[in-house]
Structure formats: structure tokens, C-alpha cells
Enzyme design. Structure first.
Site, mmCIF file in Angstrom:
data_model
loop_
_atom_site.group_PDB
_atom_site.id
_atom_site.type_symbol
_atom_site.label_atom_id
_atom_site.label_comp_id
_atom_site.label_asym_id
_atom_site.label_seq_id
_atom_site.Cartn_x
_atom_site.Cartn_y
_atom_site.Cartn_z
ATOM 1 N N LYS A 187 0.874 -1.155 0.051
ATOM 2 C CA LYS A 187 0.179 0.067 -0.017
ATOM 3 C C LYS A 187 0.992 1.232 0.020
ATOM 4 O O LYS A 187 1.104 2.081 1.188
ATOM 5 C CB LYS A 187 -0.888 -0.169 1.191
ATOM 6 C CG LYS A 187 -2.082 0.857 1.089
ATOM 7 C CD LYS A 187 -2.930 0.499 -0.009
ATOM 8 C CE LYS A 187 -4.260 1.364 -0.476
ATOM 9 N NZ LYS A 187 -4.995 0.837 -1.502
ATOM 10 N N SER A 379 -8.409 -0.243 -5.822
ATOM 11 C CA SER A 379 -8.856 0.064 -4.460
ATOM 12 C C SER A 379 -10.202 0.209 -4.244
ATOM 13 O O SER A 379 -10.936 -0.474 -4.353
ATOM 14 C CB SER A 379 -7.840 1.172 -3.749
ATOM 15 O OG SER A 379 -7.787 1.283 -2.549
#
Length: 587
Positions: A187, A379
Site C-alpha cells: 500500500k 482500491s
């Protein structure tokens, strides 16, 4: 005094009347003049240049007063439908691709390539000519029967690359810090603010991602050009395309000739003499001359989720309130029998994504909901897709990025550097849990960390439910990592590799429709509608700034506008986010 007032009022009325007449006149001219030259002539060639950006959604449309009756905007779905119609149009004898540097993503090019491959089944010709050929132009042009190049032109065949911009030194120089909490070793959306280079994890996923995308592109080119992928990669690594004679020698193109010679080849194909003009028709003109609507009330709604996801109202990205309003309109329209959710988004606000997902799930209870991925569905963009009955992706779609991050800026060093300090008084330990001039308290950071973990588990839970996987399976594919569409299919993150049109056709099958029209959401607006919408918006809306953004985008150009957005949106990308690990521009 009374006479003066009457004269002033008469002048004002006269000016307003003149303006009204002028506007009406412009509209009438826009309607009447094109009609005088309407009609598709026999023995015509459909010419495709893609000189203007290929839009996904009306939200991407540039707005100006000159767009009162502007019909030149072309959307991806328009292009696909026009090519499909041309296949059976007896007046259209072939397609001429005149491409230089189309402003379009690789997944959209794949859609257009597939439409052209389908067109070629009609045995009509597809020829391509270029005076200078970017890599995207070449990828599309390679589908042609014959590819011609100007003797002085280049084919910019270089392979794929991406460059990530880092802001750590900028922050340190001016005293801007970021408190960051994240879940997922991949991430890396916050890396540009914390590092000066790529982490090993990010470099790994980018290397694999670009390699996977290039395999798709180079294979498509090799098949169309009837050479091996090894030959294409040798030509790419050696930059043979930059020297026209080498382009010809290594079969990147079929012939080097001037444009007038190319025109003569088309004339020969059409069976017309040298002194006759070619009946060319552009995509925009072809669209004006066709009525593709079928005689039926049945509709399939195409709901576009294009851009980052934010809370509130706006029309230049995916704003939760505006988007949810569109969902409800679709749900209440009895003539809409199915929905295709077209996603081209890297994600954004976790709260906004969750709100949108809930409303999409309510919509799915009423109507079939099919999802189609464009260039990016990552996402939060992937999260909202979990409402779908079926998910289509292109092989070169970028998707996944199942992970969560939180980012809070503080400017304590910045204001200290210019001689400003702050002090505070509180009643409780975390009364001032966050201040831009103090940052977060330790207690707030701990709470935010817990919130990130809870939000990540919710994300995984949603994916588990839709994709029928265990927590461990999703977690292993998650951690914020991005995948190509092909990789996602192999890992059961999507259902099928398919085009935008494949998703629409499946939605029709799901709704048991033989005849249907499509309707796009958001509904396209002209300048006047957008202007009055802006005037009616509330102070907390982003609609007014959306208008300014579109003007800036047009004036700054694509690359400069992206840099401007990156810096400007630092204040928006705060709190808990479902956001793609990096802003990826593939060249």
C-alpha cells in the site's frame, strides 16, 4: 428623472433581447447548417483520427460557451457503436486510420482494436497511414490490413515505462510532514510523501505489472503483423521504428509513401479515378447522420465511475452524493432493465466508497448490475465493483489494490520557519487530537491505526462475499498489491476478460432483452445547463470548482494538469482511504 429611468430600462431590455436573439440564432445555425450537408454518400470511407481525447463519461467533457450545440465529443461507447454499424452499412466500404498520438488508454485501445477486428469480418478493408506514429497509435494501427508510413516519419515503439513523482524533499524543504498509517506491504500510495524512490515491494509489483501489460500489447501487435513476439521485442529494444527504412525492413510497416500516394491506394480500392475525391466521413459526422436508437422503451443504463472517489457533490470525479443520486434515478426508471457500471477509478475516500457500494447493492436487488473495468479499477474502484453480478476486465486493466491507508498532514515546521508558533489549552488528553499546526496526538494515532485495521477487514469481507473466497485467500491477494486484468482473472478477482461491449451484451442477456437502447449516467449537459447547475450549487459543493478544473485542464495540458492535481489534492486525500498505491501513467 422618470424619463431617464424609462430610457435606462428600455436599454437594458434591448440588450437582453439582443443577447437572447443571438443565442437562439447560434443554436438554430448549429442545427440548420449541418442538416444542409447531412447524409452518408455511397462508396464512402470512415476515417478515424482520434485527434481529440476519447472520453469515457460526460463528466470528462470540456465546457465552453461554444459547446451549446457541440456534437464533436466522442465517447468510447460511441466509437464502438459506430464501427459496429459501419460493418453492415453498405455505403461504408472501408475504414482509414490516420493516427498520430491518440489521447486514450491502452484498455480503450484494446476495445477499439477488437471492434475493428470484428469489422474486418465483413471483408471490408482497414488501412492505416501515419505521418508520425506514437506507440499507442501503432498499437491500434497494427490491426489494419496494410499499414503505411510517411518516409520521414517514426514509429515510437519503445515498450512501456512509468515514472513516479516523489515529494519528500519538497515537504522537508518547506516544513510539511505527513502522519501515515497503512495496512498492506504494497500500500504505497503514501510513498511519494515519505520516500525519494521506490520501495522494493513497489518496484516488484510495477515490474511485474508492466511486464504483463507489455506481453498483451506485443502479442497483439505480433499477431496482426504476422511476426513473432521475439521479432517485435527486438525491434522495440533496438528502436528500429525510429528509422523508417528499418521499420519497413523489420515488417513494422508495409510500405513507405507520401499521403497523396496513400490516397491513391484508397481510390484504387474504391474503384474511382484519380481526379475524383474520396468520400471521407469522420466519426463525428457519421454519428450526426445516424440514428442508432431502436424503436423500444427498453434501456440499459451505463453508469460511469470515472476519476477519484470523494464525499460530497461534484461532476469532475466520483462524488458520493452526486453518484448516489444517479443510482437512485436509474433504480426508479422503469424503462431501465439492466445496468452496466463502467469503472475507471483508482479509488479514494473509504467512507464515500462504502456509501456508493451500499446503494449499488440496493440497485442490484432490482436490476441486473454488470461491471466493466477500463484502464484502472483499483482500491475503492475495485471495492464498489463488488456489487456487481459479473465483472469484466481487459487484460491490460490495472486492478486490485485491496488495502487501506490513512494520511494526515501537519505544517508545524512550516509555520515555525516563518516565525509563527502556536500554543494550546485542553480539558482532556485528546481534546486537540489533531491540529494542522501540531499534528496528531499519540492517542489519535492509535485510534486511527485501529480504524485502518477495521476498515481493511471490512474491505476483505466485502471481497470474500462477492468472490467466494476465504479471508486468507483475499488477504494474500490484497496487502495493497495491484494486478493486471489477466493476473486478476487467474486469481479470481474478476470473472472474465472482455470488452466494454461484451459487458453490455451480457447485461442485455441477463435482462432477457433482444432490442434495447443505452443511456449514459451522468447525463451529458451543454454549457448553459452546466452554468445554471453551477449557479444553483451550494457553498459546500465542488460543482463550481469542477467548472474551473475543466478550464484549467484545457489550458495546462494533460501532463501539467496531472502535476497540478497531485499537489492540489493533497488536502483531499486525507483520512482513511481506499486509494491505489500510486498514480500510474504508463507511456
Amino acid at each position: 428623472m422618470k424619463k431617464f429611468t424609462i430610457q435606462v430600462m428600455a436599454t437594458i431590455v434591448g440588450i437582453l433581447s439582443l443577447i437572447g436573439i443571438s443565442v437562439i440564432g447560434l443554436i438554430l445555425l448549429g442545427i440548420i447548417i449541418p442538416s444542409l450537408f447531412s447524409g452518408v454518400e455511397d462508396n464512402s470511407v470512415l476515417e478515424i483520427t482520434l485527434n481529440k481525447p476519447v472520453l469515457e463519461s460526460p463528466s470528462e467533457k470540456s465546457i465552453s460557451i461554444f459547446s451549446l450545440e457541440d456534437k464533436t465529443n466522442l465517447y468510447l461507447n460511441d466509437i464502438l457503436n459506430l464501427i459496429k454499424h459501419a460493418k453492415t452499412d453498405e455505403k461504408i466500404k472501408g475504414i482509414s486510420l490516420k493516427l498520430t498520438n491518440p489521447d486514450v488508454g491502452y484498455s480503450e485501445i484494446s476495445d477499439i482494436r477488437q471492434a475493428l477486428l470484428d469489422f474486418k469480418e465483413s471483408k471490408k478493408f482497414v488501412y492505416a497511414y501515419s505521418n508520425d506514429c506514437s506507440q499507442k497509435a501503432y498499437y491500434l494501427a497494427s490491426v489494419s490490413d496494410s499499414l503505411f508510413l510517411n518516409p520521414n516519419a517514426i514509429v515510437e515503439l519503445t515498450g512501456l515505462s512509468t515514472e513516479i513523482m516523489f515529494f519528500k524533499n519538497l515537504g522537508e524543504k518547506y516544513g510539511i510532514d505527513f502522519d501515515v498509517v497503512r495496512h498492506g506491504k504494497y500500500k504505497s500510495a503514501v510513498e511519494p510523501y515519505l520516500r525519494n524512490n521506490l520501495s522494493e515491494e513497489n518496484r516488484l509489483q510495477l515490474t511485474e505489472l508492466l511486464g504483463n501489460l507489455w506481453t498483451k500489447i506485443s502479442t497483439d501487435i505480433a499477431v496482426s503483423r504476422k511476426v513473432s513476439t521475439q521479432d517485435i521485442n527486438i525491434s522495440t529494444d533496438s528502436l528500429f521504428g525510429f528509422i523508417s527504412n528499418l521499420s519497413l525492413k523489420h515488417k513494422l510497416v508495409d510500405k513507405l509513401l507520401n499521403e497523396s500516394e496513400y490516397d491513391q491506394i484508397i481510390k484504387n480500392k474504391l474503384g474511382i479515378s484519380k481526379d475524383k475525391k474520396i468520400n471521407r466521413i469522420t466519426l463525428s459526422k457519421y454519428k450526426e447522420n445516424l440514428n442508432l436508437d431502436l424503436n423500444t422503451k427498453n434501456k440499459i443504463a451505463i453508469l460511469y465511475a470515472v476519476g477519484e472517489i470523494y464525499t460530497g457533490k461534484g461532476d469532475d470525479a466520483v462524488y458520493s452524493k452526486t453518484f448516489i443520486k444517479q443510482i437512485k434515478e436509474i433504480k426508479e426508471d422503469e424503462n431501465i432493465k439492466a445496468v452496466v457500471l463502467r469503472i475507471n477509478s483508482p479509488g479514494g475516500s473509504a467512507n464515500a466508497s462504502a456509501e456508493i457500494l451500499y446503494e449499488l447493492e440496493q440497485l442490484k436487488k432490482e436490476k441486473p448490475l454488470i461491471v466493466s473495468f477500463g484502464d484502472v479499477a483499483a482500491s475503492g474502484g475495485y471495492y464498489i465493483a463488488m456489487a456487481g453480478d459479473k465483472i469484466y476486465a481487459q487484460e491490460n486493466t490495472i486492478t486490485g489494490s485491496i488495502g487501506v491507508l490513512g494520511m494526515i498532514p501537519n505544517v508545524k515546521k512550516l509555520i515555525n520557519n516563518i516565525g509563527i508558533t502556536t500554543d494550546y489549552v485542553t480539558t482532556n488528553t485528546n481534546s486537540l487530537y489533531y491540529s494542522p499546526t501540531q499534528g496528531m496526538t499519540a492517542g489519535m494515532k492509535d485510534v486511527m491505526t485501529q480504524g485502518i485495521e477495521i476498515t481493511y477487514k471490512k474491505f476483505v469481507g466485502v471481497v470474500m462475499n462477492n468472490r467466494k473466497m476465504t479471508f486468507e485467500q483475499v488477504d494474500n491477494l490484497g496487502q495493497g498489491r495491484v494486478w493486471s486484468g489477466k493476473q486478476a482473472l487467474d486469481r479470481r478477482l474478476v470473472d472474465e476478460i472482455g470488452t466494454f461491449n461484451d459487458a453490455i451484451v451480457f447485461a442485455a442477456e441477463k435482462a432477457k432483452l433482444e432490442k434495447y437502447n443505452t443511456i449514459s449516467y451522468p447525463i451529458e449537459k451543454n454549457f448553459l445547463e452546466s452554468f445554471f447547475n453551477k449557479m444553483e450549487s451550494n457553498d459546500d459543493d465542488d460543482i463550481q470548482s469542477s467548472y474551473v478544473e475543466k478550464v484549467l485542464k484545457k489550458d495546462l495540458g494533460k501532463d501539467n494538469y496531472q502535476l497540478y492535481q497531485k499537489i492540489k489534492n493533497m488536502n483531499k486525500n486525507t483520512g482513511i482511504l481506499y486509494l491505489m498505491p500510486f498514480e500510474l501513467s504508463i507511456k
